[in-house]
Design an enzyme around this catalytic site. Structure first.
Site, PDB file in Angstrom:
ATOM      1  N   HIS A 247      20.030  -6.615  -9.954  1.00 23.88           N
ATOM      2  CA  HIS A 247      19.288  -5.857  -8.942  1.00 23.88           C
ATOM      3  C   HIS A 247      17.838  -6.335  -8.955  1.00 23.88           C
ATOM      4  O   HIS A 247      17.338  -6.761  -9.988  1.00 23.88           O
ATOM      5  CB  HIS A 247      19.369  -4.361  -9.291  1.00 23.88           C
TER       6      HIS A 247
ATOM      7  N   ASP B  80      22.755   1.722  -1.009  1.00 23.62           N
ATOM      8  CA  ASP B  80      21.423   1.680  -1.625  1.00 23.62           C
ATOM      9  C   ASP B  80      20.784   3.072  -1.577  1.00 23.62           C
ATOM     10  O   ASP B  80      19.575   3.215  -1.402  1.00 23.62           O
ATOM     11  CB  ASP B  80      20.502   0.621  -0.999  1.00 23.62           C
TER      12      ASP B  80
HETATM   13  C1  VNL Z   1      13.524   0.288  -2.781  1.00 23.65           C
HETATM   14  C2  VNL Z   1      14.729  -0.010  -2.174  1.00 23.65           C
HETATM   15  C3  VNL Z   1      13.464   0.367  -4.165  1.00 23.65           C
HETATM   16  C4  VNL Z   1      15.861  -0.230  -2.944  1.00 23.65           C
HETATM   17  C5  VNL Z   1      14.588   0.155  -4.930  1.00 23.65           C
HETATM   18  O1  VNL Z   1      14.599   0.217  -6.297  1.00 23.65           O
HETATM   19  C6  VNL Z   1      15.796  -0.149  -4.304  1.00 23.65           C
HETATM   20  C7  VNL Z   1      12.334   0.524  -1.980  1.00 23.65           C
HETATM   21  C8  VNL Z   1      13.437   0.543  -6.975  1.00 23.65           C
HETATM   22  O2  VNL Z   1      12.440   0.498  -0.726  1.00 23.65           O
HETATM   23  O3  VNL Z   1      11.263   0.727  -2.569  1.00 23.65           O
HETATM   24  O4  VNL Z   1      16.882  -0.298  -5.080  1.00 23.65           O
HETATM   25 MN    MN Z   2      18.916  -0.953  -4.720  1.00 21.54          MN
END
Ligand code: VNL
Ligand code: MN
Length: 358
Positions: free
Chosen positions: A187, A310
């Site tokens: 990720h 997500d």
């Molecule tokens: C965000 C999107 C952050 C998906 C994430 O993990 C994620 C964001 C901190 O838009 O900030 O998995």
């Molecule tokens: Mn994510």
């Protein structure tokens, strides 16, 4: 209910990149937020983990939605006909902590994850966290997570202290993952120190742009280093429609050959694109483009693409609509929605959960 093109059949929906946290990790990240670190993750870590504990603060709400597992999350799943979340401790995971704190919090997060799955075995599966800062202890935790806690694979938030998995100090846990037949989901997190500078403006630090470059670079480093000639059965999953790595196949293969010929890259048994097709699977998390899906299926094969939302960073309703209306056959939709996830993450094939509202 969203319409299912070509069919009225209910298809089991397993979402494969669904984020959660636990209060102890959130509070350790608040300490990080208040520390002098210069990592590009600090922008997001300050935004979410140092936000007020208050229903009116959008980022305080985001933190609460990450920590919630059995209340608003299950309601959101029911309302959208989502049968299962494959949960993973949200980025940056434990990778900004010192090795002891990281090792301890990874085990705690894995215990909590196993407990919630035990309470809701048809609604949740989970990817185990580990602390790359201490590769030997990480291998032990990986073994415990699969053999004792019965978790479904692993989550890794890209670089650790700006180092990537081609660094051989991390190979003990790659060996463990391969031996356990457990996929590592890479990720994103904020870009490593050496590549972060251009992402500090315009909100490019995270999901808008920086995350994709960070993980695609990680994947390509793994491939061209020759790592997969040592670990031919290692499975890696990356989200966001494969972070565009497969868009580069032709140029990557062509130019890697030149790099090999002039001695700047190791000789490989296969072409870079062949490793990506053999050792990687991808998900559609946060990348709801029918054009990109079509290209991905053509480039990688229908068995290598899985659906994801997500959550809670992305809303569930459009993610479901995207997959319900994707221009694919029903047999293909079954693979995208659950068949591939069941195979890759060892999730028992089963009927839709009761209460999944459809
Ligand atoms: C965000 C999107 C952050 C998906 C994430 O993990 C994620 C964001 C901190 O838009 O900030 O998995
Ligand atoms: Mn994510």
């Amino acid at each position: 209910m969203a319409t299912v093109k070509n069919s009225k059949k209910k298809i089991r929906r397993i979402a494969t990149e669904e984020a959660f946290s636990i209060p102890e990790v959130a509070s350790a990240l608040r300490d990080v937020a208040r520390s002098p670190s210069n990592s590009s993750d600090m922008i997001l870590v300050k935004r979410i983990y140092d936000a007020p504990d208050d229903d009116k603060s959008p980022m305080g709400r985001m933190r609460a939605r990450l920590i919630d597992l059995e209340d608003e999350r299950l309601r959101d799943m029911d309302e959208n006909g989502v049968d299962m979340h494959l949960l993973s401790l949200t980025a940056p995971g434990v990778q900004m902590f010192d090795a002891d704190t990281a090792t301890e919090l990874a085990a705690l997060a894995n215990d909590r994850l196993a407990a919630v799955i035990q309470r809701h075995p048809t609604r949740f599966a989970g990817l185990a966290t580990f602390a790359p800062q201490s590769p030997k202890r990480a291998s032990k935790e990986m073994d415990r997570a699969i053999n004792k806690l019965k978790l479904n694979g692993f989550i890794l938030n890209s670089h650790t202290n700006s180092e990537y998995l081609d660094n051989q100090k991390y190979w003990p846990f790659l060996e463990a993952a391969e031996a356990l037949d457990a996929c590592i989901y890479i990720h994103p997190r904020g870009a490593s120190d050496g590549m972060a500078a251009p992402f500090r403006d315009y909100g490019l630090d995270s999901a808008q742009w920086g995350y994709g470059l960070e993980v695609s670079t990680h994947a390509v480093r793994m491939i061209v280093s020759g790592l997969f000639d040592h670990f031919p059965k290692l499975k890696i999953c990356i989200g966001h429609m494969g972070e565009a790595v497969h868009f580069w196949f032709w140029r990557l293969d062509f130019m890697n050959k030149h790099a090999q010929d002039r001695g700047s890259a190791p000789k490989l048994k296969l072409k870079p694109s062949e490793y990506f097709k053999r050792n990687f699977v991808i998900t559609t998390s946060g990348q709801e483009s029918p054009l990109a899906l079509d290209y991905s299926i053509k480039a990688l094969g229908i068995d290598n693409v899985m659906w994801a939302i997500d959550y809670p960073y992305q809303p569930s309703t459009p993610a479901v609509k995207f997959m319900d209306t994707a221009p694919v056959s029903d047999a293909e939709r079954e693979k995208l929605y659950h068949g591939n996830a069941e195979r890759v993450f060892h999730i028992a094939a089963g009927a839709s959960a009761k209460g999944a509202g459809r």
